[in-house]
Each structure stands twice: as C-alpha cells, then as structure tokens.
Write an enzyme that holds these catalytic residues in place. Structure first.
Site, PDB file in Angstrom:
ATOM      1  CE  LYS A 156      -4.177  -1.902   2.292  1.00 55.51           C
ATOM      2  NZ  LYS A 156      -5.226  -1.612   3.037  1.00 55.51           N
TER       3      LYS A 156
ATOM      4  CG  ASP B  43      -7.939   0.684   3.457  1.00 58.00           C
ATOM      5  OD1 ASP B  43      -8.831  -0.026   2.845  1.00 58.00           O
ATOM      6  OD2 ASP B  43      -6.894   0.543   3.230  1.00 58.00           O
TER       7      ASP B  43
END
Ligand code: ATR
Length: 275
Positions: A66, A102
């Site tokens: 990420k 997220d």
C-alpha cells in the site's frame, strides 16, 4: 471487450475481494472481471507497468504494497497522499491514479450505526497504518475530538501532527486510557491484537467502559474478537471489521464505475465466504 480489474498483494490467495466485486459486476450487468494477482515486493514496479500496458481499468492494492506502490503511480489523491498509503488505483486514459478508501470506508460503515458523529467523544486505540486512515477520515467527517492511545505514545503524537484536517486530540498510554475510559462514547480498535490465530489478546481493559458506548473493532477474523465480546458483555453496542472491508470495496467500486453498490449484498457475500 471485457474490462479487467484486480487486486495485487502478497499473500493474495485468501482475498475475499474477487468474489465480492465479481458479484457486483454480475448484479449491475457490467462486462468485467476482477482477478487476484500475486505480486512480490521486488516485482511491484513491473506489475504496475504491466497492468497499465494491459489496459487494466482499476485495481486494489493490499498488504504489503500500500505504501511502496506510491512512487510507481502517476498521480495520488490528496487523502491517500496524507495517509501515505494507496488501496485503490484507477487507470484513467493511461494515467494510474491512487486513492485510499480504507479510512473513508470505515467512516461510511460507522455512519450506518451512528447517525451523527459530531459531538461524540472518541478514543482510538493504535497508531499504525489503519489508524492513520481512520483518524484522518474521522477528522474529515467533522468529528471534533479524537483521543488516541497506543503502546508507543510517540507514534500517536506523530499521527496527530500530520493530520490535514482540524481535530482536537490528546495522546495517552494504555494505562491512562483505561483510567479515562468512562468519558468515551465511541471506541475504535485499530491494532491487530485479537486477530486469528492469536485470538486471546485485548489491547486494553474495558473495566471502566460506559454501558451505552459504541465499540468498534476493525478485525473481522474472528467476527467477534475477545475485545468486542467483553464490550458486548458490558452493555455496549459493537461493530466488527466487516463494515470497513465492505465499504472500502464499495467506495473503490464507485471510483471505477460511478455506481455506489448494494452494501447489504456485499456484506452477505463476505459473510458467506467467511463460512
Ligand atoms: P496496521 O498497518 O495494520 O495498522 P501497524 O502499522 O504495524 O499495522 O500498526 C500496528 C498497531 O498495533 C500499532 O498501534 C502498534 O503499536 P505500536 O505503535 O506501539 O507498535 C499496535 N500493536 C501491535 N502489536 C501490539 C502489541 N503486542 N501490544 C500493543 N500494541 C500493539
């Protein structure tokens, strides 16, 4: 021609995203498929270029890529840049643009349970990567005060300093947070403590928990952590990590297709996959 989407990670075999997203393509009559791709760290740059060359329309990024993927993208959305992590990429006319859904996904899931987040006194437990996205997104959503406790308080102080949205925060160690627990309406557990296979741990004692509080844990394996079980026994309402997983996927789907999908169907799909 069928459009191609995917998710890159290492490991990737157990990702629940392919079944969840392919079901949405079926539901909305979109001629597309979403594939898991096992990509190791030393193959990451080549993978991004390969996905671009193949005309992949969008993909998700999971552990451990990420943060490391960011230099290989053409553009990064400001929220993803602030968080320092990307979980969703869209290929816009050959430019790879990175987003982070997220934290915002977490907040969308929470809003399903708590209609007004402003005015809540919030304690976030943990100061790692997941905590960053959640804290920034809660601040973006207008929550006025979010305290943080962490095993290493300096990491929480650093997180607080880098937030691009105004929010009041005090940082505590775990012991101090346990003492102050009766003042919080909402607890957000962001560490991996209690996740399978080490299901016996909890990040702090809930002895002082306000009975009408709301306790949320981002873990979904097990569905009910020991921490949530204790919170529930103390009378609190609880939420597990399924919501965050579902809503981060829903926001990614919206970025790719313009459709905000049926999250109830996604939740059922994920629960079925978890057995
Ligand atoms: P993620 O990206 O999943 O959030 P991370 O960045 O490694 O993972 O962050 C892990 C979080 O869990 C941190 O808040 C970490 O506390 P420290 O900042 O003190 O390291 C916390 N954590 C992990 N293991 C822990 C343990 N055994 N006891 C207490 N806190 C723990």
């Amino acid at each position: 021609m069928k459009k191609l989407y995917g998710v890159i990670g290492d490991p990737i075999a157990h990702s629940m995203s392919p079944v969840m997203i392919n079901d949405l393509f079926d539901l909305y009559g979109i001629d597309a498929t979403y594939m898991p791709f096992h990509v190791s760290s030393d193959g990451l740059e080549a993978a991004v270029n390969g996905l671009k060359a193949l005309g992949v329309v969008g993909f998700n990024v999971t552990v451990p890529h990420k943060t490391e993927i960011m230099p290989f993208l053409d553009e990064i959305d400001p929220m993803a840049k602030a968080i320092g992590a990307v979980n969703t990429v869209v290929n816009k006319d050959g430019r790879m643009i990175g987003y982070n859904t997220d934290g915002r996904g977490y907040v969308r899931g929470l809003k399903e349970e708590i209609s007004s987040l402003t005015g809540q006194t919030v304690l976030m437990i943990g100061a790692g990567g997941a905590a960053r996205g959640i804290y920034f997104s809660m601040a973006e959503a207008g929550v006025e005060r979010i305290d943080i406790c962490n095993r290493t308080p300096s990491k929480a102080t650093e997180l607080m300093r880098t937030c691009p949205f105004p929010v009041k925060t005090e940082v505590f160690d775990i012991k101090k947070a346990e003492e102050l627990l009766p003042q919080y309406d909402l607890l957000i557990q962001t560490t991996l403590i209690g996740m399978a296979p080490k299901i016996e741990g909890t990040p702090l004692s809930l002895k002082g928990l306000k009975p009408d509080s709301f306790v949320s844990d981002i873990i979904y394996n097990p569905l009910e952590t020991k921490f949530l079980r204790e919170a529930s026994s103390a009378g609190a309402r609880t939420q597990n990590g399924i919501e965050m997983f579902v809503y981060q996927g829903a926001l990614a789907f919206e970025i790719w297709t313009g459709i905000f999908p049926d999250t109830e169907r996604m939740r059922e799909n994920v629960l079925k996959q978890l057995g």
